[in-house]
Design a protein around this motif. Sequence first.
Motif, short mmCIF file in Angstrom:
data_model
loop_
_atom_site.label_atom_id
_atom_site.label_comp_id
_atom_site.label_asym_id
_atom_site.label_seq_id
_atom_site.Cartn_x
_atom_site.Cartn_y
_atom_site.Cartn_z
N ALA A 4 92.77 40.74 81.70
CA ALA A 4 93.30 42.11 81.62
C ALA A 4 94.50 42.27 82.56
CB ALA A 4 92.21 43.13 81.96
N ALA A 5 94.40 41.73 83.76
CA ALA A 5 95.50 41.83 84.73
C ALA A 5 96.73 41.06 84.24
CB ALA A 5 95.06 41.33 86.10
N ALA A 6 96.51 39.91 83.62
CA ALA A 6 97.63 39.12 83.10
C ALA A 6 98.36 39.91 82.01
CB ALA A 6 97.14 37.79 82.54
N PHE A 7 97.61 40.56 81.13
CA PHE A 7 98.24 41.37 80.09
C PHE A 7 98.98 42.55 80.72
CE2 PHE A 7 97.95 45.23 77.51
CZ PHE A 7 98.88 44.90 76.54
N ASP A 8 98.33 43.25 81.62
CA ASP A 8 98.97 44.41 82.25
C ASP A 8 100.28 44.02 82.92
OD1 ASP A 8 96.92 46.08 81.38
OD2 ASP A 8 95.83 45.98 83.29
N ALA A 9 100.35 42.81 83.48
CA ALA A 9 101.55 42.35 84.17
C ALA A 9 102.72 42.12 83.22
CB ALA A 9 101.25 41.06 84.95
N VAL A 10 102.45 41.67 81.99
CA VAL A 10 103.55 41.37 81.06
C VAL A 10 103.79 42.47 80.04
CG1 VAL A 10 103.27 38.87 81.28
CG2 VAL A 10 102.11 40.10 79.42
N ARG A 11 102.91 43.44 79.98
CA ARG A 11 103.04 44.49 78.95
C ARG A 11 104.43 45.13 78.89
NH1 ARG A 11 98.72 49.04 77.31
NH2 ARG A 11 99.94 49.90 75.61
N PRO A 12 105.04 45.48 80.02
CA PRO A 12 106.37 46.13 79.94
C PRO A 12 107.45 45.26 79.30
CG PRO A 12 105.42 46.40 82.13
CD PRO A 12 104.56 45.41 81.40
N SER A 13 107.28 43.95 79.33
CA SER A 13 108.29 43.05 78.77
C SER A 13 107.64 42.02 77.83
CB SER A 13 109.05 42.34 79.89
OG SER A 13 108.14 41.67 80.74
N LEU A 14 106.65 42.48 77.07
CA LEU A 14 105.83 41.58 76.26
C LEU A 14 106.66 40.73 75.30
CD1 LEU A 14 103.00 40.63 75.59
CD2 LEU A 14 102.79 42.57 74.03
N ASP A 15 107.59 41.33 74.58
CA ASP A 15 108.40 40.59 73.62
C ASP A 15 109.18 39.47 74.31
OD1 ASP A 15 109.57 40.22 70.90
OD2 ASP A 15 111.41 40.76 71.98
N ALA A 16 109.82 39.78 75.41
CA ALA A 16 110.60 38.77 76.13
C ALA A 16 109.69 37.67 76.68
CB ALA A 16 111.39 39.42 77.27
N GLU A 17 108.54 38.04 77.20
CA GLU A 17 107.60 37.06 77.74
C GLU A 17 107.07 36.15 76.63
OE1 GLU A 17 107.18 36.43 80.79
OE2 GLU A 17 107.79 38.22 81.84
N MET A 18 106.81 36.72 75.45
CA MET A 18 106.34 35.90 74.33
C MET A 18 107.40 34.89 73.92
SD MET A 18 103.24 36.47 73.14
CE MET A 18 103.18 36.34 71.37
N ARG A 19 108.65 35.30 73.89
CA ARG A 19 109.72 34.38 73.53
C ARG A 19 109.92 33.31 74.60
NH1 ARG A 19 114.04 37.34 73.73
NH2 ARG A 19 113.15 39.40 73.82
N ALA A 20 109.63 33.65 75.86
CA ALA A 20 109.87 32.73 76.97
C ALA A 20 108.73 31.75 77.22
CB ALA A 20 110.14 33.53 78.26
N CYS A 21 107.53 32.06 76.75
CA CYS A 21 106.39 31.16 77.03
C CYS A 21 106.53 29.87 76.23
CB CYS A 21 105.07 31.86 76.76
SG CYS A 21 104.62 32.06 75.03
N ALA A 22 105.76 28.85 76.59
CA ALA A 22 105.89 27.53 75.97
C ALA A 22 105.75 27.60 74.45
CB ALA A 22 104.85 26.58 76.56
N SER A 23 104.75 28.30 73.96
CA SER A 23 104.57 28.38 72.50
C SER A 23 105.70 29.15 71.84
CB SER A 23 103.23 29.05 72.17
OG SER A 23 102.16 28.26 72.61
N GLY A 24 106.17 30.21 72.47
CA GLY A 24 107.29 30.97 71.92
C GLY A 24 108.54 30.13 71.81
N ARG A 25 108.83 29.37 72.86
CA ARG A 25 110.01 28.49 72.83
C ARG A 25 109.85 27.41 71.75
NH1 ARG A 25 108.89 28.30 78.28
NH2 ARG A 25 108.59 26.05 78.12
N GLU A 26 108.65 26.84 71.68
CA GLU A 26 108.38 25.78 70.70
C GLU A 26 108.54 26.32 69.27
OE1 GLU A 26 104.90 22.51 70.26
OE2 GLU A 26 104.21 24.58 70.36
N LEU A 27 107.95 27.45 68.99
CA LEU A 27 108.05 28.02 67.64
C LEU A 27 109.48 28.44 67.30
CD1 LEU A 27 104.75 30.07 67.61
CD2 LEU A 27 105.30 28.11 66.13
N THR A 28 110.18 29.00 68.27
CA THR A 28 111.57 29.38 68.04
C THR A 28 112.42 28.15 67.72
OG1 THR A 28 111.37 31.35 69.42
CG2 THR A 28 113.60 30.48 69.08
N ALA A 29 112.21 27.07 68.46
CA ALA A 29 112.95 25.83 68.21
C ALA A 29 112.65 25.26 66.83
CB ALA A 29 112.63 24.80 69.29
#
Length: 143
Positions: free
Chosen positions: A88-113
């Motif tokens: 819950a704390a991990a989600f609360d920490a990224v919630r304000p920038s969720l889209d950017a964090e999703m694109r920046a995480c390993a899976s987001g970068r991998e899928l984007t590539a």
Amino acid sequence: MTRAPNGSTISAALAASVPTVVAACLRNASAVSAWLAARPELVVAVVPAGERWPDGGLRPAVEDLWGAGAVLSTLVGGGASPEARVAAAAFDAVRPSLDAEMRACASGRELTAMGFADDVAVASELDTSTVVPILVDGVFRAG
């Protein structure tokens, strides 16, 4: 590429030993949280699926932790496990920038590539679905 132990595989395995399996993600997190909150008698286990490293070893997937945390963030209380409180704390920490964090995480970068940037954007949408999928006889049905 070795595939991850996806939610369908995990759900099917869980169905053999638990009374109710509900599918949750960022897109339906509030709907699932509300469904669970209306059933305080349930014992809830949230299982983030994870990913695999190229060698086949299990790799934590932060986006699955965030999805679990999105469901748990309104449910956690004094009786919640440390793992639930951390999700819950991990989600609360990224919630304000969720889209950017999703694109920046390993899976987001991998899928984007791999050409799946639109899929990453859809997966990062918070509370765009009110459906609570419940596994019934091997098929997810709206609950």
